[in-house]
Motif scaffolding. Structure first.
Motif, PDB file in Angstrom:
ATOM      1  N   PRO A  59       0.833  -1.197   0.000  1.00 57.68           N
ATOM      2  CA  PRO A  59       0.000   0.000   0.000  1.00 57.68           C
ATOM      3  C   PRO A  59       0.872   1.252   0.000  1.00 57.68           C
ATOM      4  O   PRO A  59       1.992   1.250   0.518  1.00 57.68           O
ATOM      5  CB  PRO A  59      -0.798  -0.111   1.291  1.00 57.68           C
ATOM      6  N   ARG A  60       0.320   2.306  -0.531  1.00 57.28           N
ATOM      7  CA  ARG A  60       1.068   3.559  -0.623  1.00 57.28           C
ATOM      8  C   ARG A  60       0.937   4.319   0.688  1.00 57.28           C
ATOM      9  O   ARG A  60      -0.168   4.518   1.186  1.00 57.28           O
ATOM     10  CB  ARG A  60       0.529   4.400  -1.772  1.00 57.28           C
ATOM     11  N   ILE A  61       2.075   4.751   1.228  1.00 60.15           N
ATOM     12  CA  ILE A  61       2.028   5.496   2.491  1.00 60.15           C
ATOM     13  C   ILE A  61       2.549   6.919   2.355  1.00 60.15           C
ATOM     14  O   ILE A  61       2.315   7.746   3.227  1.00 60.15           O
ATOM     15  CB  ILE A  61       2.773   4.752   3.625  1.00 60.15           C
ATOM     16  N   ASN A  62       3.266   7.206   1.274  1.00 57.43           N
ATOM     17  CA  ASN A  62       3.812   8.544   1.058  1.00 57.43           C
ATOM     18  C   ASN A  62       3.344   9.092  -0.287  1.00 57.43           C
ATOM     19  O   ASN A  62       3.435   8.402  -1.306  1.00 57.43           O
ATOM     20  CB  ASN A  62       5.342   8.515   1.057  1.00 57.43           C
ATOM     21  N   TYR A  63       2.885  10.315  -0.259  1.00 61.06           N
ATOM     22  CA  TYR A  63       2.448  11.010  -1.468  1.00 61.06           C
ATOM     23  C   TYR A  63       3.266  12.290  -1.584  1.00 61.06           C
ATOM     24  O   TYR A  63       3.095  13.200  -0.775  1.00 61.06           O
ATOM     25  CB  TYR A  63       0.963  11.374  -1.375  1.00 61.06           C
ATOM     26  N   GLN A  64       4.157  12.350  -2.549  1.00 68.17           N
ATOM     27  CA  GLN A  64       4.909  13.569  -2.829  1.00 68.17           C
ATOM     28  C   GLN A  64       4.623  13.892  -4.283  1.00 68.17           C
ATOM     29  O   GLN A  64       4.994  13.145  -5.180  1.00 68.17           O
ATOM     30  CB  GLN A  64       6.406  13.383  -2.580  1.00 68.17           C
ATOM     31  N   LEU A  65       3.911  14.981  -4.504  1.00 71.48           N
ATOM     32  CA  LEU A  65       3.311  15.274  -5.798  1.00 71.48           C
ATOM     33  C   LEU A  65       3.848  16.562  -6.413  1.00 71.48           C
ATOM     34  O   LEU A  65       4.115  17.535  -5.704  1.00 71.48           O
ATOM     35  CB  LEU A  65       1.791  15.383  -5.641  1.00 71.48           C
ATOM     36  N   ALA A  66       3.941  16.568  -7.729  1.00 74.61           N
ATOM     37  CA  ALA A  66       4.299  17.771  -8.469  1.00 74.61           C
ATOM     38  C   ALA A  66       3.086  18.699  -8.484  1.00 74.61           C
ATOM     39  O   ALA A  66       1.945  18.245  -8.555  1.00 74.61           O
ATOM     40  CB  ALA A  66       4.684  17.400  -9.899  1.00 74.61           C
ATOM     41  N   ILE A  67       3.340  19.997  -8.416  1.00 79.08           N
ATOM     42  CA  ILE A  67       2.292  21.007  -8.563  1.00 79.08           C
ATOM     43  C   ILE A  67       2.467  21.602  -9.951  1.00 79.08           C
ATOM     44  O   ILE A  67       3.497  22.218 -10.240  1.00 79.08           O
ATOM     45  CB  ILE A  67       2.417  22.126  -7.512  1.00 79.08           C
ATOM     46  N   VAL A  68       1.479  21.391 -10.806  1.00 74.11           N
ATOM     47  CA  VAL A  68       1.545  21.937 -12.161  1.00 74.11           C
ATOM     48  C   VAL A  68       0.263  22.708 -12.457  1.00 74.11           C
ATOM     49  O   VAL A  68      -0.803  22.420 -11.918  1.00 74.11           O
ATOM     50  CB  VAL A  68       1.781  20.839 -13.221  1.00 74.11           C
ATOM     51  N   SER A  69       0.394  23.677 -13.330  1.00 71.81           N
ATOM     52  CA  SER A  69      -0.743  24.502 -13.728  1.00 71.81           C
ATOM     53  C   SER A  69      -1.674  23.696 -14.620  1.00 71.81           C
ATOM     54  O   SER A  69      -1.224  22.887 -15.440  1.00 71.81           O
ATOM     55  CB  SER A  69      -0.242  25.737 -14.475  1.00 71.81           C
ATOM     56  N   ARG A  70      -2.970  23.930 -14.476  1.00 70.33           N
ATOM     57  CA  ARG A  70      -3.940  23.273 -15.353  1.00 70.33           C
ATOM     58  C   ARG A  70      -3.984  23.940 -16.718  1.00 70.33           C
ATOM     59  O   ARG A  70      -4.508  23.373 -17.661  1.00 70.33           O
ATOM     60  CB  ARG A  70      -5.324  23.308 -14.717  1.00 70.33           C
ATOM     61  N   LYS A  71      -3.472  25.152 -16.795  1.00 69.18           N
ATOM     62  CA  LYS A  71      -3.428  25.859 -18.071  1.00 69.18           C
ATOM     63  C   LYS A  71      -2.109  25.529 -18.741  1.00 69.18           C
ATOM     64  O   LYS A  71      -1.049  25.700 -18.161  1.00 69.18           O
ATOM     65  CB  LYS A  71      -3.549  27.364 -17.855  1.00 69.18           C
ATOM     66  N   GLY A  72      -2.158  25.072 -19.973  1.00 68.90           N
ATOM     67  CA  GLY A  72      -0.943  24.701 -20.683  1.00 68.90           C
ATOM     68  C   GLY A  72      -0.114  25.899 -21.066  1.00 68.90           C
ATOM     69  O   GLY A  72      -0.591  27.003 -21.049  1.00 68.90           O
TER      70      GLY A  72
END
Length: 193
Positions: A59-72
């Motif tokens: 199971p996944r215990i760590n979430y480290q996520l990129a922050i990207v704009s929804r506008k291209g």
């Protein structure tokens, strides 16, 4: 893994993020709030490798996520996460970093943190979210306070003592969040898919 907000996609890192991530990690403004290991060659790349490994755990215990704009076009604005490794599964450390070019965008951080807190207390079933920051980083202290978090501890790691700083730990319980997070944090900020 992907969480959508009004303006952002919080998603797992992809190889195309590497050069942008390394670039903002090498910025002297960014490095001022990190220990010596942050300036070591290859440090940012090792972090990305770790984040990608976390994304494959089950199971996944760590979430480290990129922050990207929804506008291209897709631009990497920073990263954020909820990390449970080394903690009770009902508790996670929240972290956010924006690239220095976006530090003046307080609303960006508010939107991202709101999404993480909702994800943590909703989908992950957390009971407590905590964070650590350098007391000199007033932006993060202000954010934690705005979300209703309380300071619970303070320590002085060696690299901080040289600068006259200390590490502050804050926490926000699920009851505090459900019982009255600020009304200006509209539920409409977050849409998941």
């Amino acid at each position: 893994m992907e969480v959508l907000t009004k303006r952002f996609i919080l998603r797992d890192f992809v190889p195309e993020d590497t050069s942008r991530f390394e670039a903002y990690h090498a910025d002297p403004r960014f490095l001022q709030f990190h220990g010596a290991e942050g300036a070591e060659p290859g440090h940012a790349r090792k972090l990305l490798e770790l984040f990608r490994a976390w994304a494959t755990e089950r199971p996944r215990i760590n979430y480290q996520l990129a922050i990207v704009s929804r506008k291209g076009p897709e631009v990497l604005l920073g990263c954020c996460g909820l990390r449970r490794a080394g903690s009770d599964r009902r508790k996670a450390e929240l972290g956010i970093e924006l690239a220095p070019a976006y530090w003046s965008r307080y609303g960006y951080a508010v939107e991202v943190i709101h999404a993480l807190i909702e994800f943590g207390y909703g989908e992950l079933g957390l009971q407590k979210i905590y964070g650590r920051t350098v007391n000199a980083n007033s932006r993060i202290a202000r954010l934690a306070e705005a979300f209703g978090a309380t300071t619970v501890a303070s320590s002085t790691p060696a690299w901080m003592s040289v600068k006259g700083w200390r590490q502050v730990e804050w926490e926000l319980t699920g009851n505090q969040w459900q019982g009255g997070h600020p009304t200006w944090l509209s539920q409409r900020l977050l849409r998941r898919r």
